[in-house]
Structures are given as structure tokens and as C-alpha cells.
Design a protein around this motif. Structure first.
Motif, PDB file in Angstrom:
ATOM      1  N   SER A 558      13.495   0.239 -15.324  1.00  0.00           N
ATOM      2  CA  SER A 558      13.619  -0.723 -14.276  1.00  0.00           C
ATOM      3  C   SER A 558      12.174  -0.627 -13.514  1.00  0.00           C
ATOM      4  CB  SER A 558      14.681  -0.684 -13.574  1.00  0.00           C
ATOM      5  OG  SER A 558      14.844   0.516 -12.672  1.00  0.00           O
ATOM      6  N   TYR A 559      11.863   0.710 -13.351  1.00  0.00           N
ATOM      7  CA  TYR A 559      10.495   0.800 -12.571  1.00  0.00           C
ATOM      8  C   TYR A 559       9.314   0.299 -13.402  1.00  0.00           C
ATOM      9  CZ  TYR A 559      13.395   4.260  -9.882  1.00  0.00           C
ATOM     10  OH  TYR A 559      14.308   4.741  -8.964  1.00  0.00           O
ATOM     11  N   ILE A 560       9.233   0.814 -14.453  1.00  0.00           N
ATOM     12  CA  ILE A 560       8.005   0.411 -15.278  1.00  0.00           C
ATOM     13  C   ILE A 560       7.994  -1.142 -15.466  1.00  0.00           C
ATOM     14  CG2 ILE A 560       8.758   0.665 -17.752  1.00  0.00           C
ATOM     15  CD1 ILE A 560       6.066   1.885 -18.430  1.00  0.00           C
ATOM     16  N   LYS A 561       9.055  -1.581 -15.768  1.00  0.00           N
ATOM     17  CA  LYS A 561       8.922  -3.133 -15.719  1.00  0.00           C
ATOM     18  C   LYS A 561       8.550  -4.022 -14.470  1.00  0.00           C
ATOM     19  CE  LYS A 561      13.226  -3.638 -18.825  1.00  0.00           C
ATOM     20  NZ  LYS A 561      14.557  -4.146 -18.796  1.00  0.00           N
ATOM     21  N   ALA A 562       9.035  -3.608 -13.485  1.00  0.00           N
ATOM     22  CA  ALA A 562       8.632  -4.225 -12.195  1.00  0.00           C
ATOM     23  C   ALA A 562       6.923  -3.970 -11.910  1.00  0.00           C
ATOM     24  CB  ALA A 562       9.399  -3.772 -10.982  1.00  0.00           C
ATOM     25  N   LEU A 563       6.832  -2.704 -11.929  1.00  0.00           N
ATOM     26  CA  LEU A 563       5.301  -2.281 -11.995  1.00  0.00           C
ATOM     27  C   LEU A 563       4.482  -2.887 -12.460  1.00  0.00           C
ATOM     28  CD1 LEU A 563       5.600   1.773 -11.117  1.00  0.00           C
ATOM     29  CD2 LEU A 563       5.142  -0.129  -9.422  1.00  0.00           C
ATOM     30  N   SER A 564       4.693  -2.840 -13.863  1.00  0.00           N
ATOM     31  CA  SER A 564       3.685  -3.636 -14.893  1.00  0.00           C
ATOM     32  C   SER A 564       3.393  -4.862 -14.812  1.00  0.00           C
ATOM     33  CB  SER A 564       4.173  -3.244 -16.090  1.00  0.00           C
ATOM     34  OG  SER A 564       5.454  -3.749 -16.590  1.00  0.00           O
ATOM     35  N   VAL A 565       4.522  -5.881 -14.576  1.00  0.00           N
ATOM     36  CA  VAL A 565       4.487  -7.336 -14.115  1.00  0.00           C
ATOM     37  C   VAL A 565       3.556  -7.520 -12.902  1.00  0.00           C
ATOM     38  CG1 VAL A 565       5.568  -9.403 -13.471  1.00  0.00           C
ATOM     39  CG2 VAL A 565       6.700  -7.757 -15.263  1.00  0.00           C
ATOM     40  N   ALA A 566       3.777  -6.669 -11.845  1.00  0.00           N
ATOM     41  CA  ALA A 566       3.073  -6.958 -10.726  1.00  0.00           C
ATOM     42  C   ALA A 566       1.789  -6.478 -10.628  1.00  0.00           C
ATOM     43  CB  ALA A 566       3.696  -6.086  -9.364  1.00  0.00           C
ATOM     44  N   PHE A 567       1.526  -5.335 -11.416  1.00  0.00           N
ATOM     45  CA  PHE A 567       0.014  -4.861 -11.513  1.00  0.00           C
ATOM     46  C   PHE A 567      -0.953  -5.689 -12.305  1.00  0.00           C
ATOM     47  CE2 PHE A 567      -3.026  -2.339 -14.261  1.00  0.00           C
ATOM     48  CZ  PHE A 567      -3.757  -1.666 -13.167  1.00  0.00           C
ATOM     49  N   PHE A 568      -0.301  -6.369 -13.442  1.00  0.00           N
ATOM     50  CA  PHE A 568      -1.144  -7.239 -14.234  1.00  0.00           C
ATOM     51  C   PHE A 568      -1.246  -8.577 -13.612  1.00  0.00           C
ATOM     52  CE2 PHE A 568       0.331  -4.386 -17.630  1.00  0.00           C
ATOM     53  CZ  PHE A 568      -1.182  -3.657 -18.048  1.00  0.00           C
ATOM     54  N   TYR A 569      -0.453  -8.979 -13.057  1.00  0.00           N
ATOM     55  CA  TYR A 569      -0.677 -10.327 -12.235  1.00  0.00           C
ATOM     56  C   TYR A 569      -1.786 -10.048 -11.207  1.00  0.00           C
ATOM     57  CZ  TYR A 569       2.400 -13.620 -14.477  1.00  0.00           C
ATOM     58  OH  TYR A 569       2.911 -14.624 -15.377  1.00  0.00           O
ATOM     59  N   THR A 570      -1.454  -9.108 -10.442  1.00  0.00           N
ATOM     60  CA  THR A 570      -2.434  -8.783  -9.513  1.00  0.00           C
ATOM     61  C   THR A 570      -3.850  -8.464  -9.659  1.00  0.00           C
ATOM     62  OG1 THR A 570      -0.714  -7.660  -7.862  1.00  0.00           O
ATOM     63  CG2 THR A 570      -2.776  -7.176  -7.532  1.00  0.00           C
ATOM     64  N   ASN A 574      -5.204 -12.209 -10.197  1.00  0.00           N
ATOM     65  CA  ASN A 574      -5.737 -12.273  -8.935  1.00  0.00           C
ATOM     66  C   ASN A 574      -4.479 -12.954  -7.880  1.00  0.00           C
ATOM     67  OD1 ASN A 574      -7.405 -11.666  -6.743  1.00  0.00           O
ATOM     68  ND2 ASN A 574      -8.124 -13.570  -6.665  1.00  0.00           N
ATOM     69  N   ARG A 575      -3.253 -12.695  -8.481  1.00  0.00           N
ATOM     70  CA  ARG A 575      -2.121 -13.319  -7.639  1.00  0.00           C
ATOM     71  C   ARG A 575      -1.612 -12.188  -6.678  1.00  0.00           C
ATOM     72  NH1 ARG A 575       0.897 -16.609 -11.666  1.00  0.00           N
ATOM     73  NH2 ARG A 575       2.475 -16.625 -10.119  1.00  0.00           N
ATOM     74  N   SER A 576      -2.067 -12.652  -5.316  1.00  0.00           N
ATOM     75  CA  SER A 576      -1.882 -11.762  -4.209  1.00  0.00           C
ATOM     76  C   SER A 576      -0.221 -11.709  -3.686  1.00  0.00           C
ATOM     77  CB  SER A 576      -2.732 -12.377  -3.047  1.00  0.00           C
ATOM     78  OG  SER A 576      -2.009 -13.546  -2.662  1.00  0.00           O
ATOM     79  N   GLU A 577       0.917 -12.711  -4.434  1.00  0.00           N
ATOM     80  CA  GLU A 577       1.901 -12.505  -4.182  1.00  0.00           C
ATOM     81  C   GLU A 577       2.637 -11.527  -4.742  1.00  0.00           C
ATOM     82  OE1 GLU A 577       1.696 -15.785  -7.247  1.00  0.00           O
ATOM     83  OE2 GLU A 577       0.482 -14.960  -5.802  1.00  0.00           O
ATOM     84  N   TYR A 578       1.817 -10.876  -5.854  1.00  0.00           N
ATOM     85  CA  TYR A 578       2.479  -9.596  -6.305  1.00  0.00           C
ATOM     86  C   TYR A 578       2.050  -8.268  -5.815  1.00  0.00           C
ATOM     87  CZ  TYR A 578       4.063 -12.739 -10.244  1.00  0.00           C
ATOM     88  OH  TYR A 578       4.939 -13.620 -10.670  1.00  0.00           O
ATOM     89  N   LEU A 579       1.202  -8.426  -4.953  1.00  0.00           N
ATOM     90  CA  LEU A 579       0.770  -7.121  -4.467  1.00  0.00           C
ATOM     91  C   LEU A 579       1.764  -6.280  -3.617  1.00  0.00           C
ATOM     92  CD1 LEU A 579      -2.041  -5.577  -4.311  1.00  0.00           C
ATOM     93  CD2 LEU A 579      -2.557  -7.000  -2.072  1.00  0.00           C
ATOM     94  N   PRO A 580       2.576  -6.944  -2.958  1.00  0.00           N
ATOM     95  CA  PRO A 580       3.763  -6.200  -2.242  1.00  0.00           C
ATOM     96  C   PRO A 580       4.516  -5.063  -3.310  1.00  0.00           C
ATOM     97  CG  PRO A 580       3.834  -8.344  -1.473  1.00  0.00           C
ATOM     98  CD  PRO A 580       2.698  -8.268  -2.552  1.00  0.00           C
ATOM     99  N   TYR A 581       4.686  -5.501  -4.482  1.00  0.00           N
ATOM    100  CA  TYR A 581       5.562  -4.767  -5.666  1.00  0.00           C
ATOM    101  C   TYR A 581       4.889  -3.505  -6.006  1.00  0.00           C
ATOM    102  CZ  TYR A 581       8.415  -9.032  -6.694  1.00  0.00           C
ATOM    103  OH  TYR A 581       8.957 -10.335  -6.460  1.00  0.00           O
ATOM    104  N   LEU A 582       3.473  -3.494  -5.465  1.00  0.00           N
ATOM    105  CA  LEU A 582       2.586  -2.271  -5.662  1.00  0.00           C
ATOM    106  C   LEU A 582       2.568  -1.269  -4.417  1.00  0.00           C
ATOM    107  CD1 LEU A 582      -0.294  -3.878  -7.730  1.00  0.00           C
ATOM    108  CD2 LEU A 582       1.744  -2.616  -8.544  1.00  0.00           C
ATOM    109  N   SER A 583       3.226  -1.581  -3.545  1.00  0.00           N
ATOM    110  CA  SER A 583       3.397  -0.899  -2.280  1.00  0.00           C
ATOM    111  C   SER A 583       4.275   0.218  -2.399  1.00  0.00           C
ATOM    112  CB  SER A 583       3.992  -1.726  -1.185  1.00  0.00           C
ATOM    113  OG  SER A 583       5.222  -2.141  -1.183  1.00  0.00           O
ATOM    114  N   ALA A 584       4.245   1.405  -1.291  1.00  0.00           N
ATOM    115  CA  ALA A 584       5.041   2.359  -1.329  1.00  0.00           C
ATOM    116  C   ALA A 584       6.219   2.068  -0.747  1.00  0.00           C
ATOM    117  CB  ALA A 584       4.552   3.436  -0.437  1.00  0.00           C
ATOM    118  N   SER A 585       6.163   0.989  -0.140  1.00  0.00           N
ATOM    119  CA  SER A 585       7.630   0.475   0.496  1.00  0.00           C
ATOM    120  C   SER A 585       8.293   0.006  -0.434  1.00  0.00           C
ATOM    121  CB  SER A 585       7.371  -0.349   1.827  1.00  0.00           C
ATOM    122  OG  SER A 585       6.311  -1.282   1.286  1.00  0.00           O
ATOM    123  N   TYR A 586       7.737  -0.953  -1.245  1.00  0.00           N
ATOM    124  CA  TYR A 586       8.466  -1.460  -2.229  1.00  0.00           C
ATOM    125  C   TYR A 586       9.215  -0.352  -3.389  1.00  0.00           C
ATOM    126  CZ  TYR A 586      10.054  -4.096  -6.556  1.00  0.00           C
ATOM    127  OH  TYR A 586      10.663  -4.612  -7.569  1.00  0.00           O
TER     128      TYR A 586
END
Length: 892
Positions: A558-570, A574-586
């Protein structure tokens, strides 16, 4: 089990070892400056205190005697995956020395314990000081039967990686004082399999050991002990530092409300179209069927349905012994979120290749060339996709090749880093990969295979890749800080804090994260994750022991699924709406108690050093091994050639088939002459020279070849020049040929010459001042050497062999055959001994060391079709067996 036992003993840092266990009130010890003596002294004092203080220190005795018993387990418990008839002698006991003390265990006692559970007196001395679960683990290990045939074991144990491990292990398990137990261990394991039809046990291996005693080298054990803190105290400290940094960062960020964010851990809204793409690549490659001149590359393509525009592409590269289907769940997930995926099958390291190798049908478990072939697979894939996008509208509508990322795990993670720009660090490989070195980092066996790559500068960066996601990569020696520092694109490393066996997290991910200089970098650490925390359930349950699995891998998935989608879109779209998923708080918000996720964007050596509060077991940033480059030329060689219209090439006249004078018309002949003419045509196009480039050919000799280049008399020298790193003023191109030392003998005498013996009194011809002369002096000092010199030296040497003046002539095999053919001798009357060369020497063109642009131009030409035609026409057509030597040398 071995790791567990070692960890029991070493949870206490050495700095506090004495005061914690001995107490200054009881004993006063003066330690020498050598670690071996220091640890031996501690062991003796500790034993004395146990005898004096009795049960009060039983917990400590568990650690002490676990260390001793682990020596046996380390040597004989991890061999089943690796490995001559049963010896006349067989071992009766295991002897362990600690300073002036000697401990021993009867093998009879171990066998009785394994079969009946009875603990005899000599074994009780150890088991009484171990926890009961550890004792039961030991019994289970001794009872376990391994159903691997002696034929398979014999083949596997002769593979380079297995031999390297056994030689290192032989420094611990010895046949007598300071005598490496390599051959004894190999004989014992294979012998046990021969004599045990229903599967063999570790007891059987001990019984097959060819000496009365199995001696454990405790001095080396204590040296190994110095590495163990990386598996315990330091690893825990580093994980705590990363967790603290992540928590501090999360506290400074805006809180994440998961209810307002799409859940990237769940499948996306799009359907997925799957197809398989297969195309042929005309290049040498190791495969499960051996070295192939061309091969088919299979790629599974996952395309999202209902995309309004071409999708960013993520290339997936699998781990060693795996397949392109192993992370199918990830490909499906990414595509469901709108990303196109291409999963590559690497023929030289997939499941079929591993199984074929383990059946003994290949001479190696991993070819060194796989470190270059894997990245080239991806480059060829992108070339093929570019062609499809340009020629077929359907592909153009589905894939955006301006937005390409790459994802891989384990060995695939290492491939990811190569393509991202990490350069193979030849200097560090030479320094760290020494024969017989024992390390508790098993990944060094894998990484050190790269030290056998042909000598050249390896930069496998793929400029079309814009973002890299590497899970559990190995990188410490292969790349080092110098290679990792070359990565410039956004990079995410994913790791498990309890990955201590496959790719130990400290040296392979945490330290390399510090080395990264990319402006956008992330470290995602799962605590207490392992190497398999994101693997599929099928893979984990079939192949991974429970001890190594760690927490429920569905959490890690579940962790790698979320991080990979967010990382590659970001970082691709250049999709900034995915940047919060790469945060320590997320990461903090989705973390589960069983296995937490911590994400950081920076880490320093100083932070790790301060937290450990003692000298680190291994430095975060090792001392650099790279040397400085000479100042550049005032006028580049390409500028000079364009100005003058002349390419100056030196070549030999005494080195058939590379360079010689054709006696029929007294003209230059051979590979180097053809190559120079082809290079001139290449430069004519490259420099856009209307008048063309003329070739000026200069004769070189064994003595002046380097001087001609260093003094700028010529732009390059082409000949049988073994690539070296110890010369000033010159360097070498990428290799264009490989051969090695062999003896040319008359066919009737070939059976009487055995290169495995001393060759005492064998009259052997050799060229003076050649590398072959040095090799003979080092390897066969008792042979009678007859020297030949000058341009006609090899010619005269072959003639001397023909007349019987000498019994053998030593040189590179290709040069011996080339000269024999030039003299019109019948090759049926002569034989090369041995069949495969004794050395592996890669030939390169000699170049000046102060023009990097010229070096790149020459290397680019050597990859050109015109250079390949010269190679095939002059060399391969005349010497078809050369491919066997190439295969041998590439897979040493």
C-alpha cells in the motif's frame, strides 16, 4: 539463524562492552591496539568471569557461547544453496580457539542431539548458556535435509560467485592453522550429497570433512565482529534518526486530511489494456542458453483506458531471479491511475536464467555483463517505442515519451540507478573486491561481479528518463559516493530498516541516500520493513523464509502504490496536486503500527554521527578513490583533424591479424588498417569534411607504442594492447577485443603440457618486455624461458617451435594463431594449450589522456556499424572460435 545468533551477542557497542559485562571493580584489563587481540582478551576474561560468578551472568553467557556456536552455523548452515567422493578421513570434532583457550564439540554429540535430543556433556557446555528457543533452532537446523544432487552441487560450487564465497568462508573454517578450508568445504558438501540418497544434512557435511578436526578461526571471527554493529546498534540508531527527522518535518507541515485526498493506495478509475511487445536486438548478451549474438526482448505493456492525452511512461525492471510479472500488481495499479507501464524481461538475470544456472547448465550464476546489458535493454526498449510512436498513430496517442520514469526493486533498483546516471565505479570495485574477503554484506558477492567487466568508463545514463524510483537497490561498492553523486534527476529510494541480509539497509540505501546530490531526492523507510516488504504474497510465501519476511507485506504494498503514483505524476507530468503525497505528514498519516512509513528529503553524515555518539562502524562517506584529470589540450584532436584533413594512426607490423605487412604487395594489412580506413570515413561525416579525411599510418613497436601517442606523433595507436590503468600520459578506448595467454605447441606434444603444473624445465619462448613475460615469471618461474625480441620476435619464436628449438611459445592466443597463419603453417599441426586462455586481456586503442572529447568520439565509432564490419570481416570470419573466448572472459 546465524544473523540472529550474532545479533544476540552484539547488541552492546564495543565501547561499553567491558564496563557493562565485567565491571571495573572486578577486573582490570590492559588491551593491545590490535582488534583481534583486544577481542580475544575480552573473550578470555569473560569466560573467567562466567566461571567465577555463575548463574548471575547467564544472560551474558548466552551471547558468548552463541558467538562460538555461530561459527559452526555460519560455515555449515548457509552452504546448502551453494557448494568429490567421500574422503578416507572424516572430521571428529570442531575445535575453537580463543587466545590460549581451546573449546571443542564432538560431532558425535551434535548427531545425537539432532537425532534424539540428548545433550551430552561437551555440548551442554554451550547449550546451557543459550536460550531454549535458540537451542531448538540449532537442532532443527542440524535435522534439516537438503535434497540437492551432488552433480548440481559440484557444478554450482565451481561457479565464480560460489567460489568467491567459499574462499572467504574458508578463512573462517580451516583445515589447520591459517590454511584456508575452501577445498575441504567444497569436498565435504559434495561428498555429503553423494553419500546421502534421501537428502543430506549439516552433520553429513561435517562427517565428510577431509580432516580430523574442523578448525574455526576465531581471530577472523572477531574481525567480522567489527562489522556486526551495522546490523544492530548503528542500524537501529540510523532508523531512529530518520524517524525523528521525518516526524520533525511532519510537525512543520500542514496536517494531512486523508478524507479530502484521493486514496492512491487503492486502484485508480481506469481500465487497463495489456499487450506484449517482442523485438529482436542484434547485440551480444548472456541468456539462459549461453552467450547469444542476438536476442528477443519481451516487454509487457500496460496502457490506461480512456486517457484524454498520451500518458507518462514508467519502465519497470525486475530483480535477480525474478520475472517481468513479479511486480504485476504495481503495473496494474499505475496503469489504473493513468500511467503507461512497460515491464522488461531481462534474459541474463530472470527466473529461467537463475534456474538454469542452479541446475549447473551455465558456468556462472551472474555474468558481469548483466550490469551493462540490463540498462541497455531499457535503452533498446525506448528506441523501439520511439519508432512505434513515430510510425503508428495508436502508439502516439497512448504514450508520451517526453515523460519517462523508471521503477525497480532489488537488482532492478540497481538498474534504475544506472539509468538515472550512477556510474560504475571501477576504482572502488578494484579496491573493495579483494579475493577471500569475508563480509557480512552478502550483496557484495553480487556487486563484485562487476569488477570483472571489461575495463572502461561506464556511463549508462539514459537521458530520456526523467525520474527514478529504486526499492532496495545495492550500490555501496558498485557506484560508491562518486557514482551516486552523478545522478541529477529526481530520485526516490525505498528501504526496510530490517533489511539485513539481501541488501543491508545501512550501506546499500541509507548511506547512498546521503551521497545523492540530485536536487529532488527522497528516502522512504519502512520500520521494521525487510527486503520483501513490498513483494507479492505468492513470491513471499514460495521463496522467502519466515525469518526474512517481516510484517504483513500488504502494508508495504500500500505504501509503494501511493508513493509511486505521486512520485511519477509530480516529477514526470509536473502535477503539483500530487506533491502532498510525498510529504512526511502524508507518510505519517497512512502509517500503520505494525510497520511505519517515514519519508525524508535530506540526511547528513553529521546527523548520523551525532546520534550514534561513537565512531561509526563504517564511515558514511568513504575516502574517495578517484584521481584528477590532466589539463585539456589547447587544440582538440577533432579540431586538428578538421584543420589538417589527416587522421594519424600508428599500428604494428608484427602483430597479425591486427597489423602486419602483406608480403604480396608490401602494403598494410589486418584489422587495424581496415579500422583506420573506416574511422576516416566516419570522421568525414562527423566533421562534415567535403575533401574527406586522409589516413596517415605510422609503424609502432612493442617499445614505442605509448610514446608515439603521448608525444602527439599520432592520434591513436591500434594493436594488441592490453588495457591498463598504471600508465601516465595515455589511456585506452573501450575494449574492442579480448584474448589471453596460451601456449602454442605441436599437436603431438599437447598432452604432455599441463598448465596446472609448474612446467619445470619446459623450454618456453616469449617476447622480452611483454606482459606475457611478466605472467610467466610470476606463474611459471621454473620454466626455461627463451627470449625473442624486436619486430621479428614472434615470427622467429614460431619458427623455433617449428624446428624444435623450443617446446612451446607463450603469447596471446589470437597473436599465436595469426602469426602461424601468416607463415602459412597448417593449424592442424599446432594446438593452443589450454583451450581457454590463462588470462583475460582486453585490447583497447591507445589514446592521449588529455582529450575527453576524442575519447568519446573513438568509443562512439567503435559502436558504429562500420567498426563492427571491420571486426567481423577481419577477425570473426578468420577465427570463428573467438566467441568462445569472449564468452569465457566475460563470465569469469
Amino acid at each position: 539463524m546465524v544473523v540472529v545468533i550474532f545479533q544476540i551477542f552484539l547488541k552492546i557497542p564495543i565501547k561499553t562492552f567491558v564496563t557493562k559485562y565485567y565491571g571495573s571493580r572486578h577486573l582490570s584489563v590492559r588491551f593491545s591496539q590490535t582488534p583481534v587481540t583486544r577481542y580475544s582478551s575480552l573473550l578470555i576474561i569473560y569466560w573467567v568471569k562466567l566461571k567465577v560468578m555463575g548463574n548471575k551472568t547467564k544472560a551474558q553467557s548466552n551471547r558468548f557461547f552463541a558467538l562460538l556456536s555461530s561459527c559452526v552455523a555460519l560455515g555449515l548452515g548457509i552452504l546448502p544453496a551453494l557448494l568429490q567422493p567421500k574422503p578416507a578421513l572424516s572430521a571428529e570434532r570442531i575445535r575453537i580457539f580463543a587466545g590460549p583457550l581451546e573449546f571443542s564439540i564432538s560431532i558425535d554429540s551434535l548427531e545425537t542431539f539432532a537425532e534424539e535430543g540428548e545433550i551430552r556433556k561437551d555440548l551442554a557446555f554451550y547449550t546451557n548458556r543459550l536460550e531454549e528457543p535458540t537451542v531448538q533452532q540449532l537442532r532443527q537446523l542440524l535435522q534439516k535435509r537438503f535434497k540437492i544432487s551432488h552433480v548440481t552441487l559440484y557444478r554450482i560450487t565451481h561457479m565464480p560467485m560460489a567460489e568467491a564465497l567459499l574462499r572467504a568462508l574458508g578463512n573462517v573454517i580451516q583445515i589447520s592453522n591459517d590454511l584456508n578450508g575452501f577445498y575441504a568445504i567444497r569436498s565435504a558438501v559434495v561428498g555429503a550429497a553423494i553419500n546421502s540418497s534421501e537428502g543430506w544434512t549439516i552433520i553429513d557435511v561435517m562427517r565428510s570433512f577431509p580432516t580430523k578436526d574442523i578448525r574455526i578461526n576465531t581471530n577472523l571471527v572477531f574481525e567480522i565482529v567489527k562489522e556486526l554493529p551495522t546490523l544492530s546498534g548503528y542500524r537501529q540508531t540510523a532508523a531512529a534518526v530518520i524517524a525523528e527527522q521525518a516526524d520533525m518535518r511532519a510537525a512543520s507541515e500542514s496536517p494531512v486530511d486523508l478524507s479530502k485526498l484521493p486514496d492512491l493506495r487503492q486502484p485508480g478509475p481506469r481500465g487497463v489494456i495489456e499487450k506484449t511487445l517482442t523485438f529482436n536486438i542484434s547485440e551480444l548478451r548472456s541468456t539462459a542458453k549461453g552467450l547469444a549474438g542476438s536476442y528477443d526482448l519481451d516487454v509487457d505493456i500496460y496502457l490506461p483506458e480512456e486517457n484524454s492525452q498520451p500518458a507518462p511512461l514508467v519502465v519497470m525492471t525486475h530483480g535477480f531471479g525474478s520475472t517481468r510479472k513479479s511486480y504485476d500488481y504495481m503495473a496494474q495499479h499505475l496503469a489504473s491511475h493513468g500511467l503507461a507501464v512497460a515491464a522488461v524481461e531481462h534474459l541474463g538475470s530472470n527466473l529461467e536464467y537463475r534456474n538454469t544456472s542452479l541446475r549447473g547448465e551455465l558456468s556462472h550464476l551472474l555474468s558481469p555483463t548483466e550490469y551493462t546489458s540490463r540498462p541497455l535493454d531499457v535503452t533498446h526498449l525506448l528506441d523501439e517505442l520511439e519508432n512505434l510512436v513515430e510510425t503508428q498513430p495508436d502508439w502516439a496517442a497512448r504514450i508520451n515519451l517526453e515523460q519517462v520514469g523508471i521503477l525497480g526493486n532489488s537488482f532492478g533498483g540497481t538498474t534504475v540507478l544506472s539509468l538515472a546516471g550512477a556510474t560504475i565505479n571501477e576504482a572502488r570495485l578494484r579496491q573493495e573486491c579483494t579475493e577471500g574477503r569475508f563480509s557480512l554484506n552478502p550483496s557484495l558477492l553480487l556487486q563484485c561481479r562487476a569488477s570483472y567487466l571489461p575495463p572502461k568508463e561506464y556511463d549508462l545514463r539514459e537521458p530520456r528518463i526523467k525520474a527514478a524510483f529504486a526499492a532496495y537497490p545495492v550500490s555501496s561498492v558498485l557506484f560508491g559516493p562518486e557514482g551516486m553523486g552523478s545522478i541529477e534527476i529526481p530520485t526516490l529510494l525505498m528501504a526496510g530498516s530490517n533489511d539485513i541480509v539481501m541488501a543491508p539497509v545501512i550501506p546499500e540505501q541509507i548511506h547512498p541516500f546521503v551521497w545523492l546530490k540530485a536536487p529532488e531526492k527522497y528516502l522512504a523507510l519502512m520500520i521494521p520493513g525487510t527486503h520483501f516488504s513490498t513483494s507479492s504474497d505468492e513470491l513471499t510465501q514460495r521463496f522467502v523464509p519466515k525469518l526474512l519476511r517481516g510484517p504483513d507485506p500488504s502494508i508495504g504494498r500500500s505504501y509503494i502504490k501511493a508513493l509511486s503514483v505521486a512520485f511519477f505524476y509530480t516529477h514526470l507530468a509536473n502535477r503539483s496536486e500530487y506533491l502532498p503525497y510525498l510529504s512526511a505528514s502524508y507518510a505519517q498519516a497512512i502509517s500503520q503500527d505494525e510497520m511505519e512509513l517515514k519519508v525524508i528529503k535530506s540526511l547528513t553524515a553529521e546527523q548520523l554521527e551525532a546520534a550514534y555518539n561513537a565512531p561509526l562502524p563504517i564511515p558514511v562517506i568513504p575516502e574517495t578513490v578517484l584521481t584528477s584529470s590532466p589539463p585539456p589540450r589547447e587544440e582538440s584532436i577533432l579540431e586538428e583533424i578538421k584543420r589538417t584533413g589527416v587522421l594519424k594512426v600508428a599500428t604494428r607490423s608484427d602483430a597479425a591479424p591486427f597489423g602486419y605487412i602483406d608480403s604480396t604487395d608490401n602494403s598494410w594489412a589486418g584489422y587495424c588498417s581496415d579500422l583506420a580506413d573506416s574511422f576516416a570515413d566516419y570522421l568525414t561525416e562527423r566533421l562534415n569534411s567535403p575533401a574527406g579525411i586522409e589516413v596517415s599510418k605510422v609503424q609502432s613497436t612493442l617499445e614505442n607504442r605509448f610514446e608515439l601517442v603521448e608525444n602527439d606523433t599520432v592520434h591513436l595507436e591500434c594493436g594488441p594492447n592490453s588495457i591498463r590503468r598504471d600508465l601516465d600520459g595515455v589511456l585506452f578506448s573501450n575494449p574492442f577485443f579480448v584474448t589471453g595467454t596460451q601456449f602454442l605447441v605441436k599437436t603431438g606434444n599437447s598432452e604432455s603440457i599441463n598448465p596446472n603444473e609448474t612446467l619445470e624445465d619446459l623450454k618456453t619462448g616469449v617476447l622480452r618486455n611483454s606482459l606475457t613475460e611478466i605472467f610467466l615469471q610470476q606463474t611459471y618461474p621454473r620454466s626455461k624461458k627463451v627470449f625473442f625480441e624486436g619486430e621479428t620476435g614472434r615470427e622467429e619464436g614460431i619458427q623455433a617451435l617449428n624446428t624444435g628449438t623450443i617446446e612451446a611459445f607463450a603469447s596471446d592466443g589470437i597473436l599465436l594463431l595469426g602469426e602461424a597463419i601468416r607463415q602459412n603453417l597448417s593449424l592442424e599441426d599446432y594446438t593452443l594449450v589450454p583451450k581457454r586462455p590463462l588470462t583475460c586481456d582486453f585490447y583497447g586503442l591507445i589514446l592521449p589522456d588529455n582529450d575527453g572529447q576524442w575519447q568519446k568520439t573513438v568509443d562512439s565509432f567503435l559502436r558504429d556499424e562500420r567498426a563492427s564490419q571491420a571486426w567481423e570481416g577481419t577477425l570473426l570470419d578468420s577465427f570463428p572460435n573467438l566467441l568462445l573466448d569472449i564468452d569465457y572472459c566475460l563470465n569469469r
